[in-house]
Write an enzyme that holds these catalytic residues in place. Structure first.
Site, PDB file in Angstrom:
ATOM      1  N   SER A 288      73.116  76.242   0.091  1.00  0.00           N
ATOM      2  CA  SER A 288      71.707  76.410  -0.261  1.00  0.00           C
ATOM      3  C   SER A 288      71.431  77.768  -0.891  1.00  0.00           C
ATOM      4  O   SER A 288      71.855  78.036  -2.009  1.00  0.00           O
ATOM      5  CB  SER A 288      70.855  76.185   0.995  1.00  0.00           C
ATOM      6  OG  SER A 288      69.501  76.018   0.675  1.00  0.00           O
TER       7      SER A 288
ATOM      8  N   ASP B 225      76.795  83.044 -13.220  1.00  0.00           N
ATOM      9  CA  ASP B 225      76.277  82.720 -14.551  1.00  0.00           C
ATOM     10  C   ASP B 225      75.985  83.971 -15.378  1.00  0.00           C
ATOM     11  O   ASP B 225      76.174  83.977 -16.602  1.00  0.00           O
ATOM     12  CB  ASP B 225      75.004  81.868 -14.427  1.00  0.00           C
ATOM     13  CG  ASP B 225      75.302  80.461 -13.919  1.00  0.00           C
ATOM     14  OD1 ASP B 225      76.475  80.056 -13.955  1.00  0.00           O
ATOM     15  OD2 ASP B 225      74.364  79.773 -13.466  1.00  0.00           O
TER      16      ASP B 225
ATOM     17  N   LYS C 187      74.770  71.988  -1.458  1.00  0.00           N
ATOM     18  CA  LYS C 187      73.376  71.623  -1.173  1.00  0.00           C
ATOM     19  C   LYS C 187      72.483  72.191  -2.272  1.00  0.00           C
ATOM     20  O   LYS C 187      72.312  73.400  -2.388  1.00  0.00           O
ATOM     21  CB  LYS C 187      72.938  72.159   0.186  1.00  0.00           C
ATOM     22  CG  LYS C 187      71.466  71.868   0.505  1.00  0.00           C
ATOM     23  CD  LYS C 187      71.070  72.501   1.826  1.00  0.00           C
ATOM     24  CE  LYS C 187      69.596  72.251   2.138  1.00  0.00           C
ATOM     25  NZ  LYS C 187      68.681  72.933   1.201  1.00  0.00           N
TER      26      LYS C 187
END
Length: 744
Positions: free
Chosen positions: A478, A489, A503
């Site tokens: 999460s 990224d 998740k």
């Protein structure tokens, strides 16, 4: 975390209630416990209201809303049966035949506010559990033939239901015989074994009898909620309060962690700076015999009570008084009791707060300091923040402070350790990422209507602009995945470890009491933790199912087939959306091959890494075993083989760790359950485990050490793999030249 099945709930109450912290009470002076359960348990009107209201929300506002109809009823039925008796050791096929009509009627039960059917199933579970434990006690009095050549299949999740009482009896004969064998192999004589097991089963019966209507309703609603999706949950009033405590990491109470051991509630930990610690009169191992409210309220005997009921009496608002009658740890059961009066205060739960340490790496005559921030959860005291409290508890605030301290200590690289961090606040994940990037989006959130909102860091500057690594494993989920994905990224740091949980959904808490006509202020209906959105990486992909794949991967432990989003049959599918408007700040591909090669070469000759791999292989072998012999001679031979393996592991641990005690490392099964061991030995083992060598963290520090060396040796490389094109090298300077921490 998913709610435990009823059987496991029992063990949570009897064996592993160590983390039932004293928590704030809704009433100033504590409340009386729930009445002892009497069969048959019956649903209450507030429970019927809560079920129906939950259904209205789930069928209309859930991210992937599904109708509550006969098809859903069948799925709820299966989930409820799994929670009650997932190992198929209490119910028979005849019981299942009796329950069969309910398969398509649970939807009607919720809509019509008639929960008699689910409660009837729970009542039978309680009856069967008492019957089985009573049968086991009778078997223990008789003893067993340990020379008989037979086996016991203990993994029964895929087994058929026992067809009749005779088959169920034989199953329990084998279960009980295995309990006997475990103690026998640990060196216990028959009389001690008989006493231990009889006491174990008797205590279990007492705990079963203490299950009440609140437990029945919680279990049923968990089945409904988690049938909708794996991360939607129903939280009864008590569960909702504990969830709130876990998020804000503070409570109003005495500052003690309590645990059920036999018939007493025992002090497992005294929280530093709390009222219990400041009094100097409460110690680890003390047993609580009675609790009184205020300066003169009657003392209530709590021997034999459930731990959550005792905790509820001890809870209370800041400034109120509670009196405890204590049986000190160092006296016998007939020892003198002591009366301790405490004033409840706000207590911080530091166990789950961010912590730091420094690892010093010396390689080839070069020494570097690597800072480590261990973050167990993304916590935030929402209420204090909303009320304008300048000192509200927050993961981001704590990490920013720790980063400043690490800079002062002269670290040249930082590791954020998110192993087994199951998530928490989405806002905290967003803000924490902002400590390591300048400005820009961090995560994209898509609502049920398809609307996508990009959330990010709007504050300029970074709290840490130097080399960064994020250590993850399968338990990182999460909010941990949001943070790790954004760092990856942007190219801001190395992601190291194992693929994460997967998740990719967002939950919101719905206070059901706000939508009901309650007569008083006391919470009655609980809360619904409901999935309302899905989050996506800024590159457009989702962490759902796939998780975050590390740049440098460590060996998996094999749990991925049983643990993770991909193991849920009702998990949302992976998908992707358009990327957010962002620009990577660096390209780690410039040195990943070199770091990977150095890592491979180092672990190939590392004794600690080889030991970790061997222990993982042994763990997988033991975990994959589903059947065990009930013949003493065969089990004894197997135990000797295992003893030799673990003795080798211990010797290797000692050789690697140096100061690790002789009894550190894996140990043989002693046949006891958690609450049957001495608290002193249990705490000693936990302390030794914390001190043991952590090869994955050490190797992550070495990888970051290598990265720093490459960066410092090659300005062109630094421009590629660091933010600001490598122009901000303050982290590489001596401590006195360290840049100040950015304001976040």
């Amino acid at each position: 975390m998913r709610f435990r099945p009823a059987l496991a709930l029992l063990f949570a109450l009897t064996l592993t209630a160590a983390h039932a912290q004293s928590a704030p009470d809704a009433a100033a002076g504590g409340e009386a416990p729930r009445a002892a359960s009497t069969l048959p348990l019956k649903p209450t009107d507030p429970q019927a209201d809560a079920a129906q209201l939950s259904a209205r929300f789930l069928t209309r506002f859930h991210y992937d809303a599904k109708p509550l109809d006969d098809a859903m009823s069948q799925r709820i039925y299966k989930a409820y049966v799994d929670l009650l008796d997932g190992e198929k050791v209490f119910f028979t096929q005849a019981d299942m035949d009796k329950f069969a009509p309910l398969k398509t009627r649970l939807d009607d039960a919720i809509w019509n506010r008639d929960l008699s059917g689910p409660f009837a199933m729970f009542n039978l579970y309680v009856q069967r559990a008492v019957d089985r434990m009573s049968y086991a006690r009778a078997l223990v009095r008789q003893g067993f033939d340990l020379s008989r050549d037979e086996s016991y299949t203990f993994d029964r999740k895929d087994a058929a239901w026992p067809k009749d009482q005779a088959e169920l009896d034989d199953l329990w004969r084998k279960r009980t015989k295995n309990d006997w064998l475990r103690l026998k192999l640990a060196g216990k004589n028959d009389e001690d074994i008989r006493k231990t097991l009889d006491r174990r089963y008797a205590n279990y019966i007492e705990r079963v009898k203490q299950l009440d209507g609140e437990d029945a309703f919680q279990t049923f609603m968990t089945a409904y909620a988690e049938t909708t999706d794996p991360h939607t949950d129903y939280l009864g009033p008590r569960q909702a309060e504990n969830f709130d405590i876990s998020m804000k990491l503070s409570l109003e109470g005495i500052g003690a962690v309590l645990q059920q051991r036999e018939e007493y509630i025992q002090v497992r930990e005294v929280v530093p700076a709390g009222p219990a610690a400041k009094s100097g009169k409460i110690h680890v191992g003390d047993r609580i015999a009675a609790v009184g409210q205020g300066a003169s309220g009657p003392m209530v005997d709590v021997i034999g009570w459930r731990v959550d009921d005792v905790v509820k009496l001890i809870r209370g608002k800041k400034g109120t008084t509670v009196r405890l009658e204590i049986l000190p740890a160092d006296v016998g059961l007939d020892g003198k009791h002591e009366l301790v009066t405490l004033v409840r205060q706000k207590v911080s739960i530091e166990e789950q707060a961010a912590k730091k340490k420094v690892i010093e790496i010396d390689d080839g005559g070069v020494k570097r300091k690597i800072g480590v921030i261990d973050l167990p959860t993304f916590y935030s005291d929402f209420g204090a923040r909303r009320d304008g409290d300048q000192n509200y508890k927050s993961a981001t605030r704590d990490v920013a402070r720790l980063l400043g301290e690490l800079k002062q200590e002269g670290v040249q690289g930082v590791i954020v350790d998110l192993r087994n961090n199951g998530g928490g606040s989405l806002d905290e994940a967003n803000e924490l990422t902002g400590l390591f990037i300048d400005q820009g989006p961090v995560v994209q959130v898509r609502k049920a209507n398809g609307e996508v909102d990009a959330q990010g860091d709007e504050q300029p500057g970074m709290a840490w602009s130097g080399p960064l690594a994020v250590l993850v494993n399968r338990g990182s989920a999460s909010a941990s995945e949001i943070f790790a994905a954004a760092i990856q990224d942007y190219g801001r740091g190395l992601i190291i470890g194992q693929p994460t949980f997967g998740k990719g959904t967002v939950q919101n808490l719905v206070d059901l009491d706000r939508f009901a006509q309650n007569d008083g202020e006391k919470p009655q209906l609980g809360e619904l933790k409901m999935t309302i959105a899905e989050f996506f990486r800024i590159n457009g992909g989702s962490t759902q199912l796939k998780g975050v794949t590390p740049d440098i991967q460590f060996p998996k432990n094999g749990d991925e087939k049983d643990f993770g989003e991909s193991t849920y049959d009702n998990a949302l599918a992976w998908t992707q959306i358009a990327p957010a408007d962002y620009k990577p700040v660096a390209d780690l591909k410039a040195y990943l091959p070199q770091l990977q090669a150095a890592h491979d070469a180092r672990v190939a000759k590392s004794p600690a890494w080889k030991l970790m791999l061997d222990e993982l292989a042994q763990y997988r072998k033991m975990r994959d075993q589903t059947t065990i012999s009930l013949n003493f001679a065969q089990r004894e031979a197997e135990r000797k083989q295992l003893d030799a393996i673990q003795a080798d592991f211990r010797a290797r641990h000692k050789a690697i760790d140096g100061t690790v005690a002789d009894d550190a490392g894996p140990t043989l099964d002693d046949g006891l359950n958690a609450n049957e061991r001495s608290l002193k030995s249990e705490l000693k083992q936990e302390d030794e485990a914390k001190k043991a060598n952590d090869p994955q963290l050490q190797e992550t520090a070495h990888i970051l050490f290598d990265a720093i060396g490459l960066i410092k040796a090659d300005p062109k490389l630094a421009a590629e793999v660091l933010p600001y094109g490598g122009k901000d090298m303050a982290w590489a300077q001596p401590r006195e030249a360290a840049a100040p921490t950015a304001s976040h």
